[in-house]
Design an enzyme around this catalytic site. Sequence first.
Site, PDB file in Angstrom:
ATOM      1  N   PHE A  95     116.269  33.493  41.634  1.00 11.00           N
ATOM      2  CA  PHE A  95     117.652  33.056  41.753  1.00 11.00           C
ATOM      3  C   PHE A  95     117.725  31.532  41.797  1.00 11.00           C
ATOM      4  O   PHE A  95     117.010  30.900  42.582  1.00 11.00           O
ATOM      5  CB  PHE A  95     118.245  33.651  43.032  1.00 11.00           C
ATOM      6  CG  PHE A  95     119.686  33.344  43.267  1.00 11.00           C
ATOM      7  CD1 PHE A  95     120.662  33.836  42.406  1.00 11.00           C
ATOM      8  CD2 PHE A  95     120.077  32.590  44.356  1.00 11.00           C
ATOM      9  CE1 PHE A  95     122.010  33.574  42.648  1.00 11.00           C
ATOM     10  CE2 PHE A  95     121.410  32.316  44.600  1.00 11.00           C
ATOM     11  CZ  PHE A  95     122.383  32.809  43.740  1.00 11.00           C
ATOM     12  N   SER A 128     110.281  36.276  43.819  1.00 13.53           N
ATOM     13  CA  SER A 128     111.480  36.232  44.654  1.00 13.53           C
ATOM     14  C   SER A 128     112.525  37.237  44.160  1.00 13.53           C
ATOM     15  O   SER A 128     112.245  38.432  44.102  1.00 13.53           O
ATOM     16  CB  SER A 128     112.022  34.807  44.679  1.00 13.53           C
ATOM     17  OG  SER A 128     112.953  34.621  45.725  1.00 13.53           O
ATOM     18  N   MET A 129     113.733  36.779  43.785  1.00  9.88           N
ATOM     19  CA  MET A 129     114.712  37.704  43.231  1.00  9.88           C
ATOM     20  C   MET A 129     114.165  38.367  41.977  1.00  9.88           C
ATOM     21  O   MET A 129     114.485  39.525  41.681  1.00  9.88           O
ATOM     22  CB  MET A 129     116.016  36.997  42.897  1.00  9.88           C
ATOM     23  CG  MET A 129     117.062  37.926  42.267  1.00  9.88           C
ATOM     24  SD  MET A 129     118.477  37.099  41.506  1.00  9.88           S
ATOM     25  CE  MET A 129     117.738  36.504  39.970  1.00  9.88           C
ATOM     26  N   ASP A 131     106.155  30.595  53.838  1.00 11.52           N
ATOM     27  CA  ASP A 131     107.234  30.675  52.858  1.00 11.52           C
ATOM     28  C   ASP A 131     108.515  30.269  53.572  1.00 11.52           C
ATOM     29  O   ASP A 131     108.935  30.923  54.521  1.00 11.52           O
ATOM     30  CB  ASP A 131     107.333  32.106  52.317  1.00 11.52           C
ATOM     31  CG  ASP A 131     108.318  32.255  51.165  1.00 11.52           C
ATOM     32  OD1 ASP A 131     109.301  31.491  51.112  1.00 11.52           O
ATOM     33  OD2 ASP A 131     108.115  33.154  50.333  1.00 11.52           O
ATOM     34  N   HIS A 191     106.736  29.097  48.794  1.00 12.80           N
ATOM     35  CA  HIS A 191     107.461  30.175  48.118  1.00 12.80           C
ATOM     36  C   HIS A 191     107.171  30.259  46.623  1.00 12.80           C
ATOM     37  O   HIS A 191     106.892  31.339  46.094  1.00 12.80           O
ATOM     38  CB  HIS A 191     108.973  30.006  48.342  1.00 12.80           C
ATOM     39  CG  HIS A 191     109.779  31.097  47.734  1.00 12.80           C
ATOM     40  ND1 HIS A 191     109.689  32.406  48.145  1.00 12.80           N
ATOM     41  CD2 HIS A 191     110.690  31.090  46.710  1.00 12.80           C
ATOM     42  CE1 HIS A 191     110.509  33.158  47.434  1.00 12.80           C
ATOM     43  NE2 HIS A 191     111.122  32.383  46.547  1.00 12.80           N
TER      44      HIS A 191
END
Length: 256
Positions: free
Chosen positions: A25, A93-94, A194, A224
Amino acid sequence: MLLLPGAEPFSHEGSATGVLLCHGFTGSPQSLRPWAEHLADRGLTVSLPLLPGHGTRWQDLQRTGWQDWYAAVDRALRELTDRCEHVFVGGLSMGAALALRLAARRGAAVRGVVAVNPAVTFPRLQGRALPVLRHVVPTTRGLISDIAREGVVEVGYDRVPLHAAYSLRALFARVREELPQVTQPLLLLRSRVDHVVPASDTALVRAAVSATDITEHVLEFSFHVATLDRDAERIFQETDAFISRLATRKTARDGT
């Protein structure tokens, strides 16, 4: 609309084993490009699409939602399955959440999933405020470039459009509901430190999926955006081993 430098999608035509990678994202394909290029160098067919609303300016993301992002990766998966014998999906992530949803919904079309710092929850306090706040405040501070390695910058937005964030929260809720439908082998790679996604998200994924073939590794030296960080080579090597093990295994779909 002009793309940010480095935000271009990536594709490579290679072997009958395909890999679809999904970026995060407010990010762009740049965050996964070294991973994609490594897989391409190994001779695999690779697709790394640019998600709608990303890679240009945050105002474009404000006009999109999770259905648009998911439709883009679902379309890319269909294109890969048309020309590949085995297809793996992965993401950051997303992007990992999108990959998990593909696995849940597309079943045998997905041979395995690689999830790097998967995000499947939204901060509770911010989430409660979003339904109202998004109509008052258009953006908040961005989430890009959580990277331990000095001198490395992630290409993405330094602002988070709140309408899109509201849709992101809805995506995470949908993915959590569908995690029990994920039965494919799963490779989880989680950064020890993270600043964007809590470690509990990885634990939630591992506990909720129905997969029995699960491998998890902790990335000790990255934040991250681990795919651009000090553990990038570790991610590439673990992905190689995961795909090599599964792509050569006979399956019921192969008729054996």
